[in-house]
Design a protein around this motif. Structure first.
Motif, mmCIF file in Angstrom:
data_model
loop_
_atom_site.group_PDB
_atom_site.id
_atom_site.type_symbol
_atom_site.label_atom_id
_atom_site.label_comp_id
_atom_site.label_asym_id
_atom_site.label_seq_id
_atom_site.Cartn_x
_atom_site.Cartn_y
_atom_site.Cartn_z
ATOM 1 N N ASP A 32 10.530 -0.323 -6.468
ATOM 2 C CA ASP A 32 10.210 1.066 -6.230
ATOM 3 C C ASP A 32 8.587 1.306 -6.099
ATOM 4 O O ASP A 32 7.988 0.309 -5.972
ATOM 5 C CB ASP A 32 10.864 1.851 -7.121
ATOM 6 C CG ASP A 32 10.377 1.814 -8.587
ATOM 7 O OD1 ASP A 32 9.411 1.175 -8.956
ATOM 8 O OD2 ASP A 32 11.029 2.440 -9.330
ATOM 9 N N HIS A 33 8.341 2.371 -6.267
ATOM 10 C CA HIS A 33 6.881 2.837 -6.198
ATOM 11 C C HIS A 33 5.934 1.898 -7.123
ATOM 12 O O HIS A 33 4.828 1.764 -7.031
ATOM 13 C CB HIS A 33 6.801 4.286 -6.255
ATOM 14 C CG HIS A 33 6.896 4.869 -4.941
ATOM 15 N ND1 HIS A 33 6.370 4.886 -3.837
ATOM 16 C CD2 HIS A 33 8.114 5.912 -4.909
ATOM 17 C CE1 HIS A 33 6.915 5.684 -2.798
ATOM 18 N NE2 HIS A 33 8.290 6.129 -3.655
ATOM 19 N N THR A 34 6.569 1.679 -8.269
ATOM 20 C CA THR A 34 5.630 1.010 -9.566
ATOM 21 C C THR A 34 5.132 -0.406 -9.073
ATOM 22 O O THR A 34 3.900 -0.666 -9.218
ATOM 23 C CB THR A 34 6.670 0.936 -10.590
ATOM 24 O OG1 THR A 34 7.475 1.961 -11.055
ATOM 25 C CG2 THR A 34 6.089 0.345 -11.828
ATOM 26 N N LEU A 35 5.981 -1.041 -8.540
ATOM 27 C CA LEU A 35 5.571 -2.154 -7.977
ATOM 28 C C LEU A 35 4.849 -2.294 -6.589
ATOM 29 O O LEU A 35 3.680 -2.614 -6.430
ATOM 30 C CB LEU A 35 6.551 -3.288 -7.806
ATOM 31 C CG LEU A 35 6.039 -4.781 -7.191
ATOM 32 C CD1 LEU A 35 5.363 -5.423 -8.005
ATOM 33 C CD2 LEU A 35 7.370 -5.665 -6.934
ATOM 34 N N GLY A 36 5.413 -1.444 -5.646
ATOM 35 C CA GLY A 36 4.637 -1.140 -4.258
ATOM 36 C C GLY A 36 3.306 -0.834 -4.288
ATOM 37 O O GLY A 36 2.632 -1.115 -3.746
ATOM 38 N N ASN A 37 3.125 0.421 -5.129
ATOM 39 C CA ASN A 37 1.657 0.798 -5.058
ATOM 40 C C ASN A 37 0.690 -0.014 -5.873
ATOM 41 O O ASN A 37 -0.487 -0.242 -5.304
ATOM 42 C CB ASN A 37 1.567 2.257 -5.741
ATOM 43 C CG ASN A 37 0.369 3.032 -5.458
ATOM 44 O OD1 ASN A 37 -0.012 2.653 -4.168
ATOM 45 N ND2 ASN A 37 -0.225 3.554 -6.256
ATOM 46 N N ALA A 38 1.095 -0.885 -6.876
ATOM 47 C CA ALA A 38 0.181 -1.868 -7.430
ATOM 48 C C ALA A 38 -0.017 -3.004 -6.712
ATOM 49 O O ALA A 38 -1.156 -3.276 -6.671
ATOM 50 C CB ALA A 38 0.755 -2.113 -8.871
ATOM 51 N N LEU A 39 1.129 -3.435 -6.161
ATOM 52 C CA LEU A 39 0.964 -4.475 -5.339
ATOM 53 C C LEU A 39 0.031 -4.054 -4.103
ATOM 54 O O LEU A 39 -0.802 -4.952 -3.535
ATOM 55 C CB LEU A 39 2.155 -5.332 -4.860
ATOM 56 C CG LEU A 39 2.298 -6.460 -3.911
ATOM 57 C CD1 LEU A 39 1.487 -7.385 -4.929
ATOM 58 C CD2 LEU A 39 3.710 -6.850 -3.716
ATOM 59 N N MET A 42 -3.819 -4.231 -4.995
ATOM 60 C CA MET A 42 -4.100 -5.715 -5.070
ATOM 61 C C MET A 42 -4.410 -6.399 -3.811
ATOM 62 O O MET A 42 -5.474 -7.065 -3.789
ATOM 63 C CB MET A 42 -3.267 -6.578 -6.067
ATOM 64 C CG MET A 42 -2.907 -5.833 -7.382
ATOM 65 S SD MET A 42 -4.775 -5.733 -8.269
ATOM 66 C CE MET A 42 -4.969 -7.254 -8.891
ATOM 67 N N ILE A 43 -3.428 -6.183 -3.203
ATOM 68 C CA ILE A 43 -3.665 -6.934 -1.337
ATOM 69 C C ILE A 43 -4.785 -6.443 -0.796
ATOM 70 O O ILE A 43 -5.501 -7.051 -0.271
ATOM 71 C CB ILE A 43 -2.192 -6.801 -0.840
ATOM 72 C CG1 ILE A 43 -1.071 -7.737 -1.729
ATOM 73 C CG2 ILE A 43 -2.344 -7.314 0.615
ATOM 74 C CD1 ILE A 43 0.488 -7.615 -1.189
ATOM 75 N N MET A 44 -4.800 -4.919 -0.925
ATOM 76 C CA MET A 44 -5.952 -4.545 0.065
ATOM 77 C C MET A 44 -7.303 -4.812 -0.276
ATOM 78 O O MET A 44 -8.244 -4.632 0.397
ATOM 79 C CB MET A 44 -5.879 -3.021 -0.110
ATOM 80 C CG MET A 44 -4.759 -2.320 0.936
ATOM 81 S SD MET A 44 -5.013 -2.802 2.718
ATOM 82 C CE MET A 44 -6.312 -2.171 3.063
ATOM 83 N N LYS A 45 -7.611 -5.369 -1.612
ATOM 84 C CA LYS A 45 -8.809 -5.853 -2.055
ATOM 85 C C LYS A 45 -9.127 -7.134 -1.227
ATOM 86 O O LYS A 45 -10.422 -7.544 -1.327
ATOM 87 C CB LYS A 45 -8.728 -6.196 -3.387
ATOM 88 C CG LYS A 45 -8.607 -4.710 -4.418
ATOM 89 C CD LYS A 45 -8.896 -4.822 -5.896
ATOM 90 C CE LYS A 45 -8.410 -6.254 -6.372
ATOM 91 N NZ LYS A 45 -8.886 -6.334 -7.909
ATOM 92 N N ASN A 46 -8.212 -7.895 -0.736
ATOM 93 C CA ASN A 46 -8.590 -8.971 0.066
ATOM 94 C C ASN A 46 -9.165 -8.814 1.435
ATOM 95 O O ASN A 46 -8.529 -7.975 2.209
ATOM 96 C CB ASN A 46 -7.301 -9.542 0.263
ATOM 97 C CG ASN A 46 -7.422 -11.181 0.995
ATOM 98 O OD1 ASN A 46 -8.416 -11.342 1.598
ATOM 99 N ND2 ASN A 46 -6.277 -11.997 0.634
ATOM 100 N N PRO A 47 -10.495 -9.106 1.796
ATOM 101 C CA PRO A 47 -11.031 -8.903 3.005
ATOM 102 C C PRO A 47 -10.467 -9.300 4.102
ATOM 103 O O PRO A 47 -10.774 -9.111 5.307
ATOM 104 C CB PRO A 47 -12.368 -9.762 2.798
ATOM 105 C CG PRO A 47 -12.245 -10.675 1.702
ATOM 106 C CD PRO A 47 -11.275 -10.077 0.749
#
Length: 114
Positions: A32-39, A42-47
């Motif tokens: 659910d959102h717990t993993l979705g938003n955290a992941l 983390m992924i959006m930090k990748n250029p």
């Protein structure tokens, strides 16, 4: 729903025919959102990532459609894997910090009672 005796995979990859590997939708079951938003964070930090987002198809379904688009011909699997590993590292750090703090608190409490 999985049939009796059939295992249900926790992760599926969906890719439109004719597209390259820089644009993939991952379906995460029982999440659910717990993993979705955290992941997603983390992924959006990748250029190398142009877009990363997720949606929950319906409130009664416990699955996430997680979309990643990358640039420079980088496979979307790589930032997904890296994001999961970084999230595991962050969670482990939080757990270690919590356990250390609880342990220190209990020691201090015992010292005050002596």
């Amino acid at each position: 729903m999985a049939a009796v005796g059939e295992t249900k995979h926790a992760l599926e990859m969906v890719q439109v025919n004719g597209t390259d590997e820089s644009c993939i939708t991952f379906v995460l079951h029982e999440e659910d959102h717990t993993l979705g938003n955290a992941l997603r964070y983390m992924i959006m930090k990748n250029p190398e990532v142009d877009f990363c987002g997720y949606s929950i198809t319906h409130p009664s379904e416990s699955k996430i459609n997680f979309r990643i688009q990358t640039r420079s011909g980088v496979s979307a699997v790589e930032p997904f894997r890296r994001g999961l590993n970084e999230l595991i590292d962050v969670c482990q750090h939080v757990l270690n910090t919590f356990e250390t703090t609880v342990s220190n608190y209990k020691k201090q409490k015992e010292e005050r009672m002596e």
